[in-house]
Design an enzyme around this catalytic site. Structure first.
Site, PDB file in Angstrom:
ATOM      1  N   CYS A   8       0.857  -1.191   0.000  1.00  0.00           N
ATOM      2  CA  CYS A   8       0.000   0.000   0.000  1.00  0.00           C
ATOM      3  C   CYS A   8       0.890   1.237   0.000  1.00  0.00           C
ATOM      4  CB  CYS A   8      -0.987  -0.025   1.158  1.00  0.00           C
ATOM      5  SG  CYS A   8      -0.242   0.015   2.803  1.00  0.00           S
ATOM      6  N   ASN A  11       2.127   1.568   4.466  1.00  0.00           N
ATOM      7  CA  ASN A  11       2.396   0.299   5.173  1.00  0.00           C
ATOM      8  C   ASN A  11       2.074   0.403   6.666  1.00  0.00           C
ATOM      9  OD1 ASN A  11       5.212  -1.894   5.873  1.00  0.00           O
ATOM     10  ND2 ASN A  11       3.162  -2.495   5.285  1.00  0.00           N
ATOM     11  N   CYS A  13      -1.666   0.982   7.377  1.00  0.00           N
ATOM     12  CA  CYS A  13      -3.119   0.760   7.451  1.00  0.00           C
ATOM     13  C   CYS A  13      -3.533  -0.511   6.692  1.00  0.00           C
ATOM     14  CB  CYS A  13      -3.888   1.966   6.922  1.00  0.00           C
ATOM     15  SG  CYS A  13      -3.635   3.469   7.907  1.00  0.00           S
ATOM     16  N   ARG A  14      -3.565  -0.446   5.376  1.00  0.00           N
ATOM     17  CA  ARG A  14      -4.153  -1.541   4.599  1.00  0.00           C
ATOM     18  C   ARG A  14      -3.264  -2.777   4.506  1.00  0.00           C
ATOM     19  NH1 ARG A  14      -5.151   2.235  -0.445  1.00  0.00           N
ATOM     20  NH2 ARG A  14      -3.202   3.036   0.452  1.00  0.00           N
ATOM     21  N   SER A  15      -2.013  -2.607   4.058  1.00  0.00           N
ATOM     22  CA  SER A  15      -1.206  -3.813   3.771  1.00  0.00           C
ATOM     23  C   SER A  15      -0.791  -4.600   5.018  1.00  0.00           C
ATOM     24  CB  SER A  15      -0.005  -3.488   2.870  1.00  0.00           C
ATOM     25  OG  SER A  15       0.904  -2.619   3.495  1.00  0.00           O
ATOM     26  N   ASP A 125      -8.244   3.904   1.049  1.00  0.00           N
ATOM     27  CA  ASP A 125      -7.270   4.295   2.076  1.00  0.00           C
ATOM     28  C   ASP A 125      -8.019   4.938   3.249  1.00  0.00           C
ATOM     29  OD1 ASP A 125      -5.240   5.295   3.577  1.00  0.00           O
ATOM     30  OD2 ASP A 125      -4.264   6.376   1.932  1.00  0.00           O
TER      31      ASP A 125
HETATM   32  P1  4NP Z   1      -1.881   2.890   4.003  1.00  0.00           P
HETATM   33  O1  4NP Z   1      -2.479   4.295   4.528  1.00  0.00           O
HETATM   34  O2  4NP Z   1      -1.282   3.165   2.637  1.00  0.00           O
HETATM   35  O3  4NP Z   1      -3.074   2.012   3.923  1.00  0.00           O
HETATM   36  O4  4NP Z   1      -0.861   2.457   5.022  1.00  0.00           O
HETATM   37  C1  4NP Z   1      -1.706   5.453   4.575  1.00  0.00           C
HETATM   38  C2  4NP Z   1      -0.851   5.638   5.638  1.00  0.00           C
HETATM   39  C3  4NP Z   1      -0.097   6.786   5.707  1.00  0.00           C
HETATM   40  C4  4NP Z   1      -0.209   7.746   4.722  1.00  0.00           C
HETATM   41  C5  4NP Z   1      -1.058   7.548   3.654  1.00  0.00           C
HETATM   42  C6  4NP Z   1      -1.800   6.398   3.576  1.00  0.00           C
HETATM   43  N1  4NP Z   1       0.557   8.929   4.810  1.00  0.00           N
HETATM   44  O5  4NP Z   1       0.388   9.805   3.929  1.00  0.00           O
HETATM   45  O6  4NP Z   1       1.359   9.090   5.719  1.00  0.00           O
END
Ligand code: 4NP
Length: 162
Positions: A8, A11, A13-15, A125
Site C-alpha cells: 500500500c 504500510n 493501514c491496509r497492507s 485508504d
Molecule cells: P496505508 O495508509 O497506505 O493504507 O498504510 C496510509 C498511511 C499513511 C499515509 C497515507 C496512507 N501517509 O500519507 O502518511
C-alpha cells in the site's frame, strides 16, 4: 513455498492488516509450509513503526494482533516474492514502473479484484477517515483475502507444496 507481498502507500493501514489476515487464514488452514507473506509501502515516512493505532485497534476487535513494522518496498522484493498484491491504482502504477524488466507484470495484481462482493481495483485508504472506514476496510480485506487464498491454493504449482 509461495510468497505474497501486500503493498500500500504507508504500510501502516491496509497492507499490514492484509498480511495479518492472510497469515491467520494460512495458519487456520494448516498451510504454513506452503504460503508466506509480508507487507510494505511505497513511502518510508512510517519506517520502523507499528501499524496505525486505529488499524491495530480495529484488528483487535476482530481478534487479530498486528506486529508488523512499516517498511518501504525495495528492488529486492521483486526477487524475493512470487506475487505482489496492491491496494489501489496509484500503488499499481508505481510498482509496475519500479519493477525490473525480468519481473512478469502478471505477478502484480489488485487485491480488490478478489472481492467476491464488490470486485474492483481499490481498497480505500482509511488514513484520513474515521473509525467506520477502518472497519469497512477490515471487512473488505477479509473478503478479498479469503477468496484470494481459496483461488491461489488451487492454482499454484505442486512444486510449491514441497
Ligand atoms: P496505508 O495508509 O497506505 O493504507 O498504510 C496510509 C498511511 C499513511 C499515509 C497515507 C496512507 N501517509 O500519507 O502518511
Amino acid at each position: 513455498m509461495y510468497s505474497v507481498l501486500f503493498v500500500c502507500l504507508g504500510n501502516i493501514c491496509r497492507s499490514p492488516l492484509a498480511e495479518a489476515l492472510f497469515m491467520k487464514l494460512v495458519s487456520e488452514q494448516d498451510l504454513n509450509a506452503v504460503f508466506t507473506a509480508d507487507s510494505c509501502g511505497l513511502i518510508d515516512f512510517h519506517k520502523g513503526n507499528l501499524a496505525d493505532p486505529r488499524t491495530r485497534h480495529t484488528a483487535k476487535l476482530f481478534g487479530i494482533d498486528i506486529l508488523h513494522r512499516s517498511r518501504q518496498i525495495t528492488l529486492k522484493d521483486f526477487e524475493a516474492f512470487d506475487e505482489l498484491l496492491v491496494m489501489d491504482e496509484s500503488v499499481y502504477t508505481q510498482v509496475m514502473a519500479m519493477k525490473p524488466a525480468s519481473f512478469d507484470g502478471s505477478r502484480i495484481n489488485y487485491l480488490r479484484a478478489f472481492d467476491p462482493v464488490f470486485p474492483g481495483n481499490t481498497v480505500p485508504d482509511p488514513y484520513y477517515q474515521d473509525q467506520a472506514a477502518f472497519e469497512e476496510v477490515h471487512h473488505i480485506l477479509e473478503r478479498c483475502i479469503a477468496n484470494y487464498l481459496q483461488m491461489v491454493r488451487q492454482s499454484i504449482p505442486p512444486k510449491n507444496h514441497t
